[in-house]
Design an enzyme around this catalytic site. Structure first.
Site, PDB file in Angstrom:
ATOM      1  N   LYS A 216       0.749  -7.287 -61.948  1.00 38.41           N
ATOM      2  CA  LYS A 216       0.206  -8.401 -63.127  1.00 38.41           C
ATOM      3  C   LYS A 216      -0.972  -9.401 -62.418  1.00 38.41           C
ATOM      4  O   LYS A 216      -0.548  -9.828 -61.699  1.00 38.41           O
ATOM      5  CB  LYS A 216      -0.009  -8.650 -64.148  1.00 38.41           C
ATOM      6  CG  LYS A 216      -1.607  -8.920 -65.724  1.00 38.41           C
ATOM      7  CD  LYS A 216      -0.363  -9.243 -66.912  1.00 38.41           C
ATOM      8  CE  LYS A 216      -1.595  -8.843 -68.252  1.00 38.41           C
ATOM      9  NZ  LYS A 216      -1.126  -9.349 -68.966  1.00 38.41           N
TER      10      LYS A 216
ATOM     11  N   SER B 284      -3.142  -7.102 -72.402  1.00 36.59           N
ATOM     12  CA  SER B 284      -4.072  -6.959 -71.036  1.00 36.59           C
ATOM     13  C   SER B 284      -3.620  -6.685 -70.353  1.00 36.59           C
ATOM     14  O   SER B 284      -4.346  -7.257 -68.844  1.00 36.59           O
ATOM     15  CB  SER B 284      -3.443  -8.574 -71.312  1.00 36.59           C
ATOM     16  OG  SER B 284      -2.336  -9.287 -71.641  1.00 36.59           O
TER      17      SER B 284
ATOM     18  N   SER C 167       0.795  -6.814 -75.691  1.00 36.06           N
ATOM     19  CA  SER C 167      -0.104  -6.478 -74.559  1.00 36.06           C
ATOM     20  C   SER C 167       0.552  -6.283 -73.163  1.00 36.06           C
ATOM     21  O   SER C 167      -0.064  -5.815 -72.359  1.00 36.06           O
ATOM     22  CB  SER C 167      -0.617  -7.781 -74.564  1.00 36.06           C
ATOM     23  OG  SER C 167       0.380  -9.070 -73.941  1.00 36.06           O
TER      24      SER C 167
END
Length: 548
Positions: A143, A218, A242
């Site tokens: 990420k 996210s 998330s």
């Protein structure tokens, strides 16, 4: 002069009162009204052609990370071949899913060549490599908000043009030491402040099972690549679900560890609030349940902590206490009802565990859990030092510019700040104006719920619970479904470990799943149940197998 100062103060007061009023009324607005406003716009997506990523044809992409590492260290396949296979798959699917922020393909191939050279040298035995480098040669996606040296690490922050990581995050350093090879950093919403992976710089990330739909956020870029078969292991971050929601929407596994056992250093955004490391955690995302324990042990990498978590102990699933709740959780006045197909999958999971392992599963009744939507929002949003689009200085997130002028700039196109980030102002205003005595009451209610979980689960109990009421929705619909994330944020505010577990596909060919939680430090139990359920439900199902 005095009059001018009074005028400024009055303007500031009016602005504060205005946004307090907005915050209170937006919070109190019915989800039905939001649906009426947002649904007509987002429902247009249903008229578009449904697309899924292409089938996986390279058999190397169908192996677990553990098996890939075994084949590499035993020289059954070269590391260069494995890394090249994953690079090719990323290049194949990314035009559809749009999940890559920046790649390091050339550097990754050089890293792979070094692994092959190391193996050719015979410097280490296979046993030594297995013990010390359990992920040797395995491609890793990351990420973008987690620092990889030399790569983008900005979280699409609209106030900063770019930010390149000067050093690896702690967990990336540990994964590299275990032999993993980062190949890219993946897309996120701005500052991770959305359950929809979109930002003006990279654009929208799509769900590999239906590109009209969201992979959530996210950690949506990670989930989209994993679900596409373009990654086998990745790392994401979890606050308010998330990491787990994208895992569910993309048919993969995601684990939110017990807070305090995996370092958060190197994540951007971050906070120095004393509560940050209790509610926010980095964690592994995998396509196969067998890789979760390998990943978590690597991320913890401390003999004392590993012993505390008992990660080296085998779990006898037949000796576990199993509890579950289908839909008696967050306040039904705020959240949507659980879809019948998810309820049915939950019941199948419970029945399978009972029949296969001789377990007597029990439907739980956690008093106060229905109000967790309120406790989670107010308790976690009260943290200070959260980076945001209103701050005057990058290093001082609690010193804000005018909220009114920030909104105005966005309306006239002089700012690219995401709408979800702008909504932080009314939320923060509302939360910060809650009287301290009311906040203390919330904390006591949280403690009461935690005590129930502790007594119920102990050190050998697991709790099966919905992750989200429905499968992946169309892009943008999270704006009227965001309260459904209470099922996920419950375990952040309660500081419990939780694993997102896929349970197959629904009639539309979209992934559905649940989450499995346990008491603190019992992460091994949730991962063991994930592995058990994988045998029955199949775990990751490639998007190419979805119904048309």
């Amino acid at each position: 002069m005095k009059t001018a100062v009074q005028g400024v103060l009055q303007l500031a007061l009016r602005e504060q009162l205005l946004f307090s009023w907005v915050a209170r009324n937006v919070t109190g607005m019915s989800v039905g009204a939001l649906r009426c406003v947002v649904w007509p716009v987002t429902a247009v997506s249903a008229l578009k052609e449904r697309k899924t990523v292409s089938p996986v044809t390279n058999p190397l992409l169908l192996l677990t990370a553990g098996e890939l590492a075994r084949r590499i260290r035993t020289k059954q396949v070269s590391c260069s071949e494995v890394v090249a296979a994953y690079i090719a798959r990323v290049q194949e699917v990314n035009p559809l899913v749009n999940a890559v922020v920046q790649d390091r393909f050339e550097a990754a191939l050089k890293d792979a060549a070094l692994v092959d050279a190391l193996l050719a040298s015979g410097q280490y035995s296979e046993a030594e490599l297995e013990a010390n480098k359990p992920l040797l040669g395995v491609p890793l996606t990351v990420k973008e908000t987690i620092a990889v040296k030399g790569m983008s690490n900005n979280g699409a922050f609209s106030l900063v043009e770019s930010h390149i990581a000067e050093e690896d995050a702690d967990i990336i350093r540990l994964l590299k030491a275990a032999g993993a090879i980062p190949i890219l950093v993946s897309n996120t919403p701005e500052l991770c402040m959305s359950w929809e992976t979109f930002n003006p710089r990279v654009g929208t990330t799509n769900n590999p099972y239906d590109t009209r739909r969201t992979p959530a956020g996210s950690s949506g870029g990670e989930a989209a690549l994993l679900g596409s078969g373009a990654s086998v292991i990745g790392v994401g971050s979890d606050i308010c679900g998330s990491l787990r929601l994208p895992a569910m929407f993309c048919c993969v596994y995601g684990h939110k560890p017990t807070p305090g056992y995996v370092s958060n250093k190197g994540h951007r955004p971050s906070s120095d609030d004393e509560s940050w490391d209790r509610f926010f955690t980095l964690g592994p995302m995998c396509r196969f349940a067998a890789d979760l324990p390998i990943m978590l042990r690597t991320l913890v990498n401390d003999s004392y902590k590993i012993q505390e978590l008992r990660l080296d102990e085998e779990v006898d699933v037949s000796r576990l206490k199993v509890f579950y709740m289908e839909d008696d959780g967050p306040d039904k006045g705020y959240t949507d009802p659980i879809n019948p197909e998810i309820k049915f999958a939950m019941r199948r999971a419970v029945t399978y565990l009972q029949d296969k392992y001789g377990i007597q599963a029990t439907k739980a009744n956690i008093q106060g859990l229905t109000g967790i939507v309120n406790y989670a929002t107010f308790i976690m949003a009260r943290m200070k030092g959260i980076p945001n689009v209103f701050q005057k200085d990058e290093a001082k997130p609690d010193e804000w510019n005018s909220v009114f002028s920030t909104f105005a700039k966005r309306l006239v196109g002089q700012s690219s700040s995401s709408l979800s980030c702008l909504m932080y102002a009314p939320l923060k205003t509302l939360v910060d104006n809650v009287p301290q005595e009311d906040y203390e009451i919330m904390l006591k209610k949280k403690e009461h719920i935690m005590n129930q979980f502790k007594e119920l689960l102990g050190d050998n109990g697991v709790f099966l619970y919905p992750a989200f009421p429905q499968a992946a929705h169309f892009h943008g619909q999270i704006f009227y479904k965001f309260l459904n994330t209470a099922y996920l944020s419950a375990f952040n505010v309660l500081e419990l470990p939780a694993t997102a577990v896929p349970l197959g596909l629904n009639r539309e060919g979209l992934p559905i799943g649940i989450q499995v939680s346990a008491w603190q430090k019992q992460d091994r139990l949730t991962m063991a149940v994930a592995a058990a359920l994988e045998k029955e439900f199949g775990g990751w199902i490639p998007p190419s197998q979805t119904k048309r």
